[in-house]
Design a protein around this motif. Structure first.
Motif, PDB file in Angstrom:
ATOM      1  N   ILE A 150      97.028  18.807   5.059  1.00  0.00           N
ATOM      2  CA  ILE A 150      97.776  18.124   5.548  1.00  0.00           C
ATOM      3  C   ILE A 150      96.318  16.513   5.450  1.00  0.00           C
ATOM      4  N   SER A 151      95.268  16.719   4.807  1.00  0.00           N
ATOM      5  CA  SER A 151      93.981  16.189   5.003  1.00  0.00           C
ATOM      6  C   SER A 151      94.271  15.410   3.595  1.00  0.00           C
ATOM      7  N   SER A 152      94.982  15.907   2.537  1.00  0.00           N
ATOM      8  CA  SER A 152      95.381  14.827   2.001  1.00  0.00           C
ATOM      9  C   SER A 152      96.815  14.039   2.410  1.00  0.00           C
ATOM     10  N   LEU A 153      97.613  13.894   2.965  1.00  0.00           N
ATOM     11  CA  LEU A 153      98.237  13.138   3.396  1.00  0.00           C
ATOM     12  C   LEU A 153      97.474  12.087   4.223  1.00  0.00           C
ATOM     13  N   PHE A 154      96.862  12.475   4.893  1.00  0.00           N
ATOM     14  CA  PHE A 154      96.321  11.522   5.656  1.00  0.00           C
ATOM     15  C   PHE A 154      95.098  10.295   4.973  1.00  0.00           C
ATOM     16  N   ARG A 155      95.044  10.778   3.917  1.00  0.00           N
ATOM     17  CA  ARG A 155      94.237   9.923   3.142  1.00  0.00           C
ATOM     18  C   ARG A 155      94.575   9.581   2.868  1.00  0.00           C
ATOM     19  N   GLN A 156      95.392   9.386   1.894  1.00  0.00           N
ATOM     20  CA  GLN A 156      97.058   8.885   1.260  1.00  0.00           C
ATOM     21  C   GLN A 156      97.383   7.738   2.531  1.00  0.00           C
ATOM     22  N   SER A 157      97.839   8.604   3.742  1.00  0.00           N
ATOM     23  CA  SER A 157      98.332   7.729   4.662  1.00  0.00           C
ATOM     24  C   SER A 157      97.382   6.506   5.068  1.00  0.00           C
ATOM     25  N   LEU A 158      96.143   6.475   4.680  1.00  0.00           N
ATOM     26  CA  LEU A 158      95.101   5.544   5.079  1.00  0.00           C
ATOM     27  C   LEU A 158      94.717   4.601   4.168  1.00  0.00           C
ATOM     28  N   ARG A 159      95.062   4.854   2.517  1.00  0.00           N
ATOM     29  CA  ARG A 159      94.424   4.003   1.529  1.00  0.00           C
ATOM     30  C   ARG A 159      96.326   3.434   1.188  1.00  0.00           C
ATOM     31  N   THR A 160      97.156   3.961   1.609  1.00  0.00           N
ATOM     32  CA  THR A 160      98.520   2.909   2.351  1.00  0.00           C
ATOM     33  C   THR A 160      98.051   1.315   3.416  1.00  0.00           C
ATOM     34  N   ALA A 161      97.590   2.358   4.009  1.00  0.00           N
ATOM     35  CA  ALA A 161      97.244   0.987   5.375  1.00  0.00           C
ATOM     36  C   ALA A 161      96.166   0.283   4.277  1.00  0.00           C
ATOM     37  N   PHE A 162      95.281   0.685   3.395  1.00  0.00           N
ATOM     38  CA  PHE A 162      94.140  -0.610   3.148  1.00  0.00           C
ATOM     39  C   PHE A 162      95.254  -1.369   1.872  1.00  0.00           C
ATOM     40  N   ASP A 163      96.097  -0.948   1.217  1.00  0.00           N
ATOM     41  CA  ASP A 163      96.644  -1.581   0.522  1.00  0.00           C
ATOM     42  C   ASP A 163      97.544  -3.129   1.076  1.00  0.00           C
ATOM     43  N   HIS A 164      98.045  -2.125   1.812  1.00  0.00           N
ATOM     44  CA  HIS A 164      98.640  -3.643   2.871  1.00  0.00           C
ATOM     45  C   HIS A 164      97.889  -4.135   3.401  1.00  0.00           C
ATOM     46  N   SER A 165      97.053  -4.083   3.859  1.00  0.00           N
ATOM     47  CA  SER A 165      96.094  -5.141   5.125  1.00  0.00           C
ATOM     48  C   SER A 165      94.944  -5.211   4.096  1.00  0.00           C
ATOM     49  N   MET A 166      94.276  -6.234   3.291  1.00  0.00           N
ATOM     50  CA  MET A 166      92.780  -6.629   3.050  1.00  0.00           C
ATOM     51  C   MET A 166      91.964  -6.730   4.453  1.00  0.00           C
ATOM     52  N   SER A 178      95.958   4.029  14.526  1.00  0.00           N
ATOM     53  CA  SER A 178      97.436   4.187  14.370  1.00  0.00           C
ATOM     54  C   SER A 178      97.401   5.512  13.746  1.00  0.00           C
ATOM     55  N   ILE A 179      97.858   5.624  12.996  1.00  0.00           N
ATOM     56  CA  ILE A 179      97.420   6.936  11.947  1.00  0.00           C
ATOM     57  C   ILE A 179      97.090   7.687  12.268  1.00  0.00           C
ATOM     58  N   ARG A 180      95.821   7.483  13.013  1.00  0.00           N
ATOM     59  CA  ARG A 180      95.415   8.654  13.954  1.00  0.00           C
ATOM     60  C   ARG A 180      95.936   9.484  14.576  1.00  0.00           C
ATOM     61  N   ALA A 213     107.307  16.473   4.850  1.00  0.00           N
ATOM     62  CA  ALA A 213     108.434  16.120   4.197  1.00  0.00           C
ATOM     63  C   ALA A 213     108.599  15.080   5.097  1.00  0.00           C
ATOM     64  N   SER A 214     108.743  14.493   6.266  1.00  0.00           N
ATOM     65  CA  SER A 214     108.962  12.896   6.561  1.00  0.00           C
ATOM     66  C   SER A 214     107.678  12.590   6.856  1.00  0.00           C
ATOM     67  N   THR A 215     106.314  12.747   6.730  1.00  0.00           N
ATOM     68  CA  THR A 215     105.711  12.122   6.394  1.00  0.00           C
ATOM     69  C   THR A 215     105.515  10.995   4.583  1.00  0.00           C
ATOM     70  N   LYS A 216     105.628  12.646   3.875  1.00  0.00           N
ATOM     71  CA  LYS A 216     105.886  12.049   2.513  1.00  0.00           C
ATOM     72  C   LYS A 216     106.461  10.692   2.314  1.00  0.00           C
ATOM     73  N   ALA A 217     107.714  10.846   2.863  1.00  0.00           N
ATOM     74  CA  ALA A 217     109.027  10.210   3.178  1.00  0.00           C
ATOM     75  C   ALA A 217     108.465   8.925   2.853  1.00  0.00           C
TER      76      ALA A 217
END
Length: 106
Positions: free
Chosen positions: A15-31, A42-44, A64-68
């Protein structure tokens, strides 16, 4: 893949890994930091909403839905820090080799 029971250390790492990936993805979309901060909140909230899940089948479905969702939102050109591999400054000033570059007796 074997199922990992909820509330175990292995599940916490997933879950921690998925959370970090989510944060990195959010950072990629909004600098911009203010937009990024709102997205992190919102992610938290989304992760906290599923914190109570104790049924292994529900847990696997949520993961699975988070990974998708992460695959759907993956940025085509993600941010790479400059000094990391693939960054603009990676190996910019590497030291010269100690041995001869071209073999031979010059």
């Amino acid at each position: 893949m074997s199922k990992i029971l909820p509330f175990t250390e292995a599940n916490t790492q997933r879950i921690s890994s998925l959370f970090r990936q989510s944060l990195r993805t959010a950072f990629d979309h909004s600098m911009k930091f203010d937009i990024y901060r709102q997205q992190t909140i919102s992610i938290r909230k989304q992760f906290d909403a599923n914190k109570h899940i104790s049924n292994p089948q529900e847990l696997e479905a949520a993961i699975a839905s988070t990974k998708a969702k992460l695959a759907e939102w993956a940025h085509p050109d993600p941010y790479v820090p400059p000094c990391r591999p693939g960054g603009t400054k990676y190996q910019r000033n590497i030291p010269p080799p100690n041995e001869h570059v071209v073999p031979g007796d010059w």
